[in-house]
Motif scaffolding. Sequence first.
Motif, PDB file in Angstrom:
ATOM      1  N   ASN B 228       0.935  -1.054  -0.083  1.00 44.80           N
ATOM      2  CA  ASN B 228       0.038   0.059   0.030  1.00 44.80           C
ATOM      3  C   ASN B 228       0.890   1.342  -0.012  1.00 44.80           C
ATOM      4  O   ASN B 228       1.470   1.741   1.143  1.00 44.80           O
ATOM      5  CB  ASN B 228      -0.831  -0.211   1.263  1.00 44.80           C
ATOM      6  N   SER B 230      -0.206   4.274  -0.615  1.00 51.13           N
ATOM      7  CA  SER B 230      -0.826   5.772  -0.396  1.00 51.13           C
ATOM      8  C   SER B 230      -0.260   6.125   1.317  1.00 51.13           C
ATOM      9  O   SER B 230       0.229   5.452   2.048  1.00 51.13           O
ATOM     10  CB  SER B 230      -2.428   5.361   0.106  1.00 51.13           C
ATOM     11  N   TYR B 232      -0.556   8.085   4.414  1.00 54.14           N
ATOM     12  CA  TYR B 232      -1.551   8.017   5.583  1.00 54.14           C
ATOM     13  C   TYR B 232      -0.792   8.763   6.717  1.00 54.14           C
ATOM     14  O   TYR B 232       0.685   8.895   6.769  1.00 54.14           O
ATOM     15  CB  TYR B 232      -1.802   6.777   6.305  1.00 54.14           C
ATOM     16  N   LYS B 242      -4.663   2.456   7.639  1.00 55.15           N
ATOM     17  CA  LYS B 242      -3.908   1.885   6.461  1.00 55.15           C
ATOM     18  C   LYS B 242      -3.865   0.327   6.223  1.00 55.15           C
ATOM     19  O   LYS B 242      -4.086  -0.007   5.277  1.00 55.15           O
ATOM     20  CB  LYS B 242      -2.597   2.490   6.458  1.00 55.15           C
ATOM     21  N   THR B 246      -5.346  -1.594   3.259  1.00 52.31           N
ATOM     22  CA  THR B 246      -4.399  -2.655   2.819  1.00 52.31           C
ATOM     23  C   THR B 246      -5.130  -3.934   2.273  1.00 52.31           C
ATOM     24  O   THR B 246      -4.854  -4.750   1.103  1.00 52.31           O
ATOM     25  CB  THR B 246      -3.049  -2.817   3.207  1.00 52.31           C
ATOM     26  N   LYS B 249      -8.114  -3.698  -0.196  1.00 47.11           N
ATOM     27  CA  LYS B 249      -7.663  -3.640  -1.517  1.00 47.11           C
ATOM     28  C   LYS B 249      -7.293  -5.142  -1.984  1.00 47.11           C
ATOM     29  O   LYS B 249      -7.115  -5.199  -3.229  1.00 47.11           O
ATOM     30  CB  LYS B 249      -6.528  -2.690  -1.501  1.00 47.11           C
ATOM     31  N   ASP B 287      -7.390   9.873   4.511  1.00 43.27           N
ATOM     32  CA  ASP B 287      -6.765   9.249   3.888  1.00 43.27           C
ATOM     33  C   ASP B 287      -7.292   7.869   3.393  1.00 43.27           C
ATOM     34  O   ASP B 287      -6.992   7.260   2.300  1.00 43.27           O
ATOM     35  CB  ASP B 287      -5.292   8.966   4.663  1.00 43.27           C
ATOM     36  N   ASP B 291      -7.848   6.717  -0.400  1.00 51.00           N
ATOM     37  CA  ASP B 291      -7.181   5.322  -0.656  1.00 51.00           C
ATOM     38  C   ASP B 291      -8.332   4.473  -1.499  1.00 51.00           C
ATOM     39  O   ASP B 291      -8.040   3.950  -2.485  1.00 51.00           O
ATOM     40  CB  ASP B 291      -6.611   4.986   0.578  1.00 51.00           C
ATOM     41  N   LYS B 294     -10.092   5.859  -4.820  1.00 45.96           N
ATOM     42  CA  LYS B 294      -9.109   5.563  -6.075  1.00 45.96           C
ATOM     43  C   LYS B 294      -9.457   4.350  -6.633  1.00 45.96           C
ATOM     44  O   LYS B 294      -9.269   4.386  -7.969  1.00 45.96           O
ATOM     45  CB  LYS B 294      -7.705   5.871  -5.530  1.00 45.96           C
TER      46      LYS B 294
END
Lengths: 446, 393
Positions: B228, B230, B232, B242, B246, B249, B287, B291, B294
């Motif tokens: 990940n 991105s 944070y 976060k 992860t 995703k 955040d 994340d 997107k």
Amino acid sequence: MKMTSEEKAHLYARSSFFVFAQEWNKSDDRKKVVEAIVKDQKFDPLNYDLPKLDPDVFKKGSKSKRQALRKTWRQQALEINAIWIRKMITTKYAFQERMTLFWTGHFACRTIDNPYFTLDLNNKLRKHALGNFRDLLVEVAKSPAMINYLHLKQNKKGKPNEDFARELCELFTLGRDVDYTEKDVMEIARAFTGWTYNFNGEHVVNPRQHDDGEKTIFGKTGRYTGEDVLDMILENPHTADFIAKKVYLEFVQQELNDQHVRELSNVLFQSNYSIKTMMTYLFEADWFYEAKAKRLKSPIELLVGLGRMFELEFQDAKSLFRIQKVLGQVLFDPPNVAGWPGGRSWIDASRLAFRLRLGALITNKGVVEVELTPELDEMLSQKTKKQKALQLFEEVDWEKFFRKQKTLTAPEMVLQTIESDQHHVSEELKADNIIQLLSTPDFQLI
Amino acid sequence: MDRRRFLKQTGIITAGTLLVPSFLRANGLLNGFERNGKRLVIIQLSGGNDGLNTVVPYGIDAYHQNRNSLAYQLSEILKVNEKFGLHPALKGFYDLQQKGHLSIINSVGYPNPNRSHFRSMDIWHTGSDANEYWSSGWLGRYLDKNCNHAYEAIEFSGELSLAMKGEHQAGIAISNPNAFYKTMNSEFFQQMTKPKSKNEELNYVYRIFNDTRNSAEYIYDQYRLKENRSDYANHNFGQQLKKIATLIKSDIRTPVFYASLGGFDTHVNQKNSQNRLLGQLDSGFSDFINDLSKEGLMKDTTVLIFSEFGRRLKENASRGTDHGAANALFIIDSDLSSNAHSLNNIDLDNLEKGDPKFQVDFRSIYQELLSHRLKVDAKAVLGKTFDGIGLFA
């Protein structure tokens, strides 16, 4: 009745956490062994020096002074928590302590912020742990800890607070919705109005706050006091049923057997609530021995069992507290007045992972990170963050450990509980083997 | 005696167990997973967040009269309507609300509110009435009826929340997927297999043990599928989210996640501390939303943000507030029926023990999350039915 060593292991594990085989009673008569355990107990109070309370600090003291005092109290309560665990490990009267542990779950009361309440209630539970349930109930109801926890101080004539009355019926005696109504709860609350305590921690009934009018409770009318109500509750055999059920869950298994609970209840009721008589009956019953290894150890049983096995001192109260927290059972800090739910709720994936590694952690002279997580590998890695790590466990005296087990083989002793056909090891074992045994799921059972 | 022989003799292993296949793969459970409903992310604000300074009733006189030092003025807040606005730190939340993806629900609570942190949090976690003591959580009972594995409810913390514990099934609390996997899949644990036993308790411990090992492996595998990248916010709360993102995703088969942010017990000098905490909440959460958005994953995600109670309307003498009762909460979802449910439904002139009375039972929110988002029988989880408030479109 003949008693096998397996049965003895079971009896000692359930009644006394863990006892080395060589310290077991030598008789092979079940009645005699049970009698020896039950007779051998004594009220040995938990001692901790607390300064005499200064009433003025709370009445007139500045805010910062009161805050400082609260902090001190919390530390003291934390120390008492550790002292109790050490006491369970070192005591000669392990059964008395085991019963005290049972009652601390039954009369669940959060006292972790107050060392005076903690010490007082804990010793009251210990004193009557094997005595008469009526004495125990009266002492608990009159204890400052419970009066404070269940808002009896706020229970005043004309303005009753029902908290204590409700939990008394629901959680301490009759059981939820058994033989009492909402109306009974309201009237019982009236009987307990004015119950409070003085600065010496003694129970008093404030006559100005006490409602001495007529109350109708369980269908009878009279000018009942709180103690009258306790007697009325004890006259109902359903109170014995409820206590017997709790004892069965704690000392036998989670799967209730109505017939066996009834037997226990009858013994308790007919002996006028003699706890000792009920426990003797339980330990003599065949069905008690059929429940071998059919209970999950509670976190305290697990910790104390390991402590007794390896004669651990658990010197750091804070680490001990953190371990209790991760395991889900902090003494003097039950989740609520219903106590710890117990049984299978003791473990979930994260807690089991921690429990499986606890033995290895302890016997490897492990250290515990300040941030305690279930991932013991992190905790065991002594190289990282060494400065943050707290020393929790002392070195295990393996020689002594192996010397002490002469009667049984090591696996039989460590896994006093595992099913007999699963282990037949007679060879001398090494420390590594013991650590592996401690890490098996089987070790989680008692 | 060699170790293997020892283990064999102690009944810990049987022949050939070194080749235990991972049951997940063996059963093909990983293939063709389709989620029925959406995934749920619960965010707990521990300590009792002051809802009255989170969803600020700037247009109500009683608010200003009772909060001499703490009240926010219109010029300071993020205006929602003529009476209410959001705390200045909640910029990300405000954007979401304006887009219609966040609903503010005011005056959420339960009858006979309890003002103890422990007790009130238990009530929120279990979904019981104030005079009941339940030992299982509402999400745990959802797991009982609909799930089989610990990884189906994940929390990044040291201890599993009561909400995630059912009667038979519970979620999993981890802080480091890597370390947890290594612990649970050490050679020793790999060699341990379930004995054939009539002892139900022993079977139960082994079931949890196997599930823990498999869950540790599955979470670890999913966690390292894709790094990940991105950014944070660098605080614990942001990092929890976060880790959750992860996993989301990676298309993990996990319908429930849990995160928490503590410190909201603001008895003293509330303004600074609440400002800092709501700032963390807003930065970490924004955040997270960015994340997931997107990758188009927010359309499958619903978030509930709650606290165990609100705080007293009248501020105390230390520029703080004391424990209260009903509170504001947030729901984030892409198909809401409104961006403000029961927002105006608060009466600051008619208090109960100094607190606004509750108007919406928190379990009616659970009920809608269960039936409309997790798509399960809510009554089976909550034990009874509550009045709905029509959260979702």
